[in-house]
Enzyme design. Structure first.
Site, PDB file in Angstrom:
ATOM      1  CG  HIS A 101      46.142  93.629  30.217  1.00 59.76           C
ATOM      2  ND1 HIS A 101      46.926  94.052  31.255  1.00 59.76           N
ATOM      3  CD2 HIS A 101      45.229  92.782  30.762  1.00 59.76           C
ATOM      4  CE1 HIS A 101      46.511  93.485  32.388  1.00 59.76           C
ATOM      5  NE2 HIS A 101      45.492  92.704  32.114  1.00 59.76           N
ATOM      6  CG  ASP A 104      48.547  96.763  29.693  1.00 63.44           C
ATOM      7  OD1 ASP A 104      47.526  97.285  30.126  1.00 63.44           O
ATOM      8  OD2 ASP A 104      49.004  95.658  30.083  1.00 63.44           O
TER       9      ASP A 104
HETATM   10  C1  XUL Z   1      43.933  91.595  38.250  1.00 66.59           C
HETATM   11  C2  XUL Z   1      45.058  90.841  37.681  1.00 66.59           C
HETATM   12  C3  XUL Z   1      45.319  91.070  36.246  1.00 66.59           C
HETATM   13  C4  XUL Z   1      45.752  89.864  35.492  1.00 66.59           C
HETATM   14  C5  XUL Z   1      45.893  90.085  34.011  1.00 66.59           C
HETATM   15  O1  XUL Z   1      43.713  91.377  39.595  1.00 66.59           O
HETATM   16  O2  XUL Z   1      45.736  90.127  38.369  1.00 66.59           O
HETATM   17  O3  XUL Z   1      46.232  92.091  36.139  1.00 66.59           O
HETATM   18  O4  XUL Z   1      46.954  89.364  35.979  1.00 66.59           O
HETATM   19  O5  XUL Z   1      44.737  90.512  33.431  1.00 66.59           O
END
Ligand code: XUL
Ligand code: CO
Length: 438
Positions: A101, A104
């Site tokens: 993300h 992150d």
């Molecule tokens: C949350 C989840 C996230 C997504 C990316 O449950 O799976 O980490 O994969 O935002």
């Protein structure tokens, strides 16, 4: 540059009889399975958030994880240390991909402008490592669920200023993903859902969500981003009801809003089970609709009602998941991203290796078993025979559209001998066991 995982060298394949926890037992990257190596089939990816950011906080207690790279106080210094630790880890583990993300990898600043500047600086830093190591970005995404501004959602917020902020954030995340050569971009609707219908205009929220995704598709075209867009279904958590509930629901949404040609699904095991499905159900549904894009590899705990994001070690699940993935023709843009976290008591840096090795071995074993199941064709043959009545006589007429209710009534009135055959579930489950155990 500091070495964070001292005493751990490159993880090698030692075979099923090894008792070295820092070696692969089944994952042998260059071994051929059919016409591809294991490495090409499995396309393992590490999730930045769980492995380098998370500190083991739970609702009852603070962080437990020993993560020396997170001890640095200066936020940009910490971001760079994390990136160094990450690339050391990827290389030692021998994975070719990672996912992140935006938040992150780089800290938020005082303003959106400063936040974007931080992200650019860290993305350039990552680019250097990617070039030197040939490790690639499987997909990027934007974290639009952590900051309090997203309390009512992002693209589905009741507040248009939040919608605008989210648009700006995804615009930037797309630019960064494109600049780093990401082969995909994922939308997981973190808070795109509702807590109560009593305060929710569901129609406007869904329309806005579709508007938002169309804007993303348009902008990707504008900047020449050719990666695959994914939606990652999840039925609940953090909101009571998430709009991207499951594969079938997401497909209906995409078709309703003319978005289906631009998206595929990123299917996650623990999200499937939270929706009351098996992982193989979600993968099958995606596959038969040509929507299977990528996988977030983890597993839940069937005794707990939340997203535990454990490392996948259940060979039945990895086998049946790989069965669907192979049947779909294998990954193209997607891969197996370990959206999984070590348990709070597994707090040592070495546990990150043990956990990924366990997941990689479970999927490697699942790949080989599923490949054999498909090669032998016994399950296919059973299904083919089971539906044999649709290849001749009245069944063939149904399938070809030759008959309607009137013709079928005439047929049924003249047919007084319906005979069914056994579904043989237990025989098939025993056969599956034979493949798994042998
Ligand atoms: C949350 C989840 C996230 C997504 C990316 O449950 O799976 O980490 O994969 O935002
Ligand atoms: Co996920």
């Amino acid at each position: 540059m500091s070495e964070y995982f001292k005493g751990i060298s490159k993880i090698e394949y030692e075979g099923p009889n090894s008792d070295n926890p820092l070696a692969f037992k089944y994952y042998n990257p260059d071994e051929m399975v059919g016409n591809k190596t294991m490495r090409e089939h499995l396309k393992f990816s590490v999730a930045y958030w769980h492995t380098f950011v998370a500190e083991g906080v739970d609702p009852f207690g603070s962080g437990t994880m020993i993560r020396p790279w997170n001890d640095i106080k200066d936020p940009m210094g910490k971001a760079k240390a994390r990136m160094e630790a990450a690339f050391e880890f990827f290389q030692k583990l021998g994975v070719d991909y990672f996912c992140f993300h935006d938040r992150d990898i780089a800290p938020e600043g005082e303003t959106l402008e400063e936040t974007n500047k931080n992200l650019d600086e860290i993305a350039q830093f990552a680019k250097g490592f990617m070039k030197d190591t040939d490790i690639k970005l499987l997909w990027g995404t934007a974290n639009m669920f952590n900051n309090p501004r997203f309390v009512h959602g992002a693209a589905t917020s009741c507040n248009a200023d939040v919608f605008a902020y989210a648009a700006a954030q995804v615009k930037k995340a797309l630019e960064v993903t494109n600049d780093l050569g990401g082969s995909g971009y994922t939308f997981w609707g973190g808070r795109e859902g509702y807590e109560t219908l009593l305060n929710t205009d569901m129609k406007l929220e869904l329309d806005n969500f579709a508007r938002f995704l169309h804007m993303a598709v348009d902008y990707a075209k504008e900047i020449g981003f050719e990666g695959q867009f994914y939606i990652e279904p999840k039925p609940k958590e953090p909101t009571k009801h998430q709009y991207d509930f499951d594969a079938a629901n997401v497909l209906a949404f995409l078709k309703t809003y003319d978005l289906d040609e631009h998206f595929k699904l990123n299917i996650e095991t623990n999200h499937a089970t939270l929706a009351g499905h098996t992982m193989e159900h979600e993968l099958r549904y995606a596959r038969i609709n040509n929507m299977l894009g990528s996988v977030d590899a983890n597993q839940g705990d069937l005794h707990l009602g939340w997203d535990t994001d454990q490392f996948p070690t259940d060979i039945y699940m990895t086998t049946l998941a790989m069965y669907e993935i192979l049947k779909s023709g294998g990954f193209t843009t997607g891969g197996l991203n370990f959206d999984a976290k070590v348990r709070r008591p597994s707090f040592e840096p070495a546990d990150l290796f043990y956990a990924h090795i366990a997941g990689m071995d479970a999927f490697a074993k699942g790949l080989k078993i599923a490949y054999n199941m498909i090669e032998d064709g016994k399950f296919d043959k059973f299904i083919e025979d089971r539906y044999g009545s649709y290849r001749e006589g009245i069944g063939a007429d149904i399938v070809s559209g030759k008959v309607g209710f009137k013709e079928l009534e005439k047929y049924a009135l003249n047919n007084n001998s319906i005979t069914n055959t056994s579904g043989r579930q237990e025989v098939l489950e025993a056969l599956l066991n034979q493949y798994i155990v042998k």
